[in-house]
Write a protein that holds these residues in place. Structure first.
Motif, PDB file in Angstrom:
ATOM      1  N   THR A   1       0.536   3.622   3.113  1.00  0.00           N
ATOM      2  CA  THR A   1       1.197   3.107   4.311  1.00  0.00           C
ATOM      3  C   THR A   1       2.702   3.337   4.233  1.00  0.00           C
ATOM      4  O   THR A   1       3.346   3.679   5.231  1.00  0.00           O
ATOM      5  CB  THR A   1       0.899   1.611   4.483  1.00  0.00           C
TER       6      THR A   1
ATOM      7  N   ALA B   1       3.422   3.136  11.707  1.00  0.00           N
ATOM      8  CA  ALA B   1       2.619   3.165  10.483  1.00  0.00           C
ATOM      9  C   ALA B   1       1.759   1.917  10.320  1.00  0.00           C
ATOM     10  O   ALA B   1       1.097   1.753   9.286  1.00  0.00           O
ATOM     11  CB  ALA B   1       3.533   3.329   9.272  1.00  0.00           C
TER      12      ALA B   1
ATOM     13  N   ASP C   1       0.836  -1.205   0.000  1.00  0.00           N
ATOM     14  CA  ASP C   1       0.000   0.000   0.000  1.00  0.00           C
ATOM     15  C   ASP C   1       0.871   1.257   0.000  1.00  0.00           C
ATOM     16  O   ASP C   1       1.675   1.459   0.912  1.00  0.00           O
ATOM     17  CB  ASP C   1      -0.923  -0.005   1.222  1.00  0.00           C
TER      18      ASP C   1
END
Length: 533
Positions: A74, A215, A71
């Motif tokens: 992210t 994160a 992603d």
């Protein structure tokens, strides 16, 4: 090279955050010690050298994180969180790096800022999405031959092995440009720490892993292993898909060959060695001999001559103006404070290299490099030789000598400049110093610049190569042995090393990745039917 940011120091102890497996028997463990180069004394035991089982565990754990890194949002959050974590523990990181490298707090504070700046720059690059290089060519049956529908973008290679550099314990080490660019590409990283700064490596690894957790990523997106054998195991591991290296020609070439000899060879992006030639024209030295001499002295002694872009060979015209320049250079070197090299091995190699070069015929040493007043320091030096006397027996003068020493070759005419350049291998940089008239558009100066592009990845005019700006247009690479590939290890395009292109042909819209769909749901920059959007 800038300043560390504010924040409460991280409480993570040195060594925590590095994935290890239990050893059997414990007595077989080989300790990794942090050593102070100023004294030669051990500071602390940081870790143990990784076994083959340790390396295997680290690589397999990294491989498992690939889906989580997919992603883009992210990854952006991770890179920015990692920068914050490094800044929060900046005071301790800088102090530890100085204790292990003797590079000084000012230099290392700047290097930490450069390191966090790289992480944020790659976060911006990922957020922009241009690095995916999306190209869409719609089907066109009217062409001869007819063109099918083709859509292309780039995907991460997989686990990347990073080999940390000795001379930049932050910017080219655990949290450095290779690691930042690989993570930005979506590739987890296993770093082989440099033995000169294991404690710094442990602190930085802990900061990066904490940033990953911030994160929402598994901490194993970054891990560190120690030891020579671990480095060999790493490049041979079947789940490692690419490697980045900064170091010596001998060590880098051995790893490069190992990467190529695998049953499935992998890309190896190595920075190995560079002489970084400088050409001073007759007109330039007549115009500003003292200024050039002083600037050269400052550049070749910066960081005790331990920069990969240190000017190692300088072509200076024979005659009174060239003499003036050399006099100023010699004075600058004699006034320079002796400094520490990164470790005893490098100090011994520097002194041996100086001795070997001093013994060559026709070579003079107007400033003798050697041991400083403190036996653990070295003082800078200079060798000179006439271009007409430079022969095959002087091949050593055309090789990098890591430390504060350079070779000046005195030339009589442009033909001798060309002859010396022809004898040189590839370099990271090449510099030319021109007069103001030449810089305004002289044909010979333009031809010289063209000539220098054949042997270097960055060509400078009227400057010095020590100092590599982190910018999108930067290129830090060059023909072999400067690097083993055509890529850069600094700047936005460093991310390209860890990506591979894939094209989809005549694929139904519903089955295409979002990056390649006609409605561009991710808002990516792309080229469609030859038109940039």
């Amino acid at each position: 090279m800038g300043s560390a940011g504010p924040g409460r120091p991280c409480e993570t102890p040195v060594g925590e955050g590095i994935r290890r497996t239990r050893r059997t028997p414990v007595a077989a463990a080989v300790p990794v010690w942090s050593v102070d180069p100023r004294t030669g004394k051990q500071r602390e035991r940081v870790a143990d050298e990784a076994t083959a089982a340790d390396v295997d565990a680290a690589v397999r754990a990294a491989h498992q994180t690939l889906p989580a890194l997919a992603d883009r949002g992210t990854r952006v959050a991770f890179l920015r969180a990692a920068a914050k974590r490094l800044e929060a523990d900046g005071e301790r990181i800088v102090a530890t790096a100085d204790a292990e490298s003797a590079l000084g707090g000012t230099r290392l504070t700047g290097e930490l800022a450069r390191t966090t700046g790289q992480l944020r720059a790659f976060a911006d690059e990922v957020e922009d999405g241009g690095y995916l290089d999306v190209i869409i060519d719609h089907a066109d049956p009217a062409l001869t031959p007819p063109r099918p529908d083709l859509r292309r973008y780039k995907l991460p290679l997989g686990v990347v092995a990073v080999y940390a550099a000795s001379n930049f314990p932050l910017a080219f080490s655990v949290p450095g440009g290779d690691t930042a660019s690989a993570l930005a590409a979506g590739c987890p990283v296993v770093v082989k720490a440099h033995p000169d700064h294991p404690a710094t490596s442990a602190l930085c690894a802990a900061a990066l892993r904490a940033g990953a957790a911030d994160a929402g990523l598994p901490e194993d997106v970054v891990s560190v292993v120690h030891g020579f054998d671990a480095g060999v195991e790493l490049v041979r591991h079947p789940l490692v898909s690419a490697a980045g290296f900064t170091g010596s020609v001998k060590g880098g070439r051995a790893l490069f060959d190992a990467a190529a000899a695998r049953p499935r060879p992998i890309p190896f992006h190595g920075e190995l060695g560079s002489l970084n030639p400088v050409v001073v024209t007759r007109e330039a030295v007549a115009e500003r001999a003292e200024q050039i001499g002083e600037g050269l002295g400052g550049s070749m002694t910066l960081g005790t001559g331990q920069f990969c872009v240190k000017p190692g060979l300088v072509l200076v015209p024979e005659g009174a103006d060239g003499d003036r320049m050399l006099d100023k250079l010699a004075g600058t070197l004699r006034a320079a404070t002796p400094g520490h090299l990164l470790d005893d091995r490098m100090r011994d190699a520097f002194l041996a290299g100086v001795t070997e070069r001093s013994a060559l015929r026709q070579v003079a040493a107007p400033v003798a490099a050697g041991v400083g007043e403190d036996a653990r320091t070295v003082r800078p030096g200079l060798f000179t030789i006439r271009a007409a006397e430079l022969g095959e027996e002087h091949a050593l003068l055309l090789e990098e000598c890591f430390g504060p020493v350079s070779v000046v070759v005195r030339y009589a005419d442009e033909a001798e400049i060309e002859s010396v350049l022809d004898a040189m291998d590839g370099s990271l940089t090449a510099t030319v110093h021109l007069s103001s008239a030449e810089a305004a558009g002289d044909a010979d100066a333009a031809a010289l610049l063209t000539r220098l592009t054949k042997i270097a990845g960055r060509v400078l005019v009227n400057g010095w190569p020590t100092g590599v700006a982190v910018a999108p247009a930067q290129h830090h690479g060059g023909p072999y042995p400067a690097t083993t590939s055509t890529s850069t290890s600094v700047g936005a395009t460093a991310i390209e090393r860890w990506l591979r292109p894939v094209a989809f042909q005549d694929t139904p819209e519903a089955l295409l990745p979002e990056e390649l769909r006609d409605d561009n749901p991710l808002g990516l920059p792309r080229r469609v039917d030859g038109v940039r959007e």
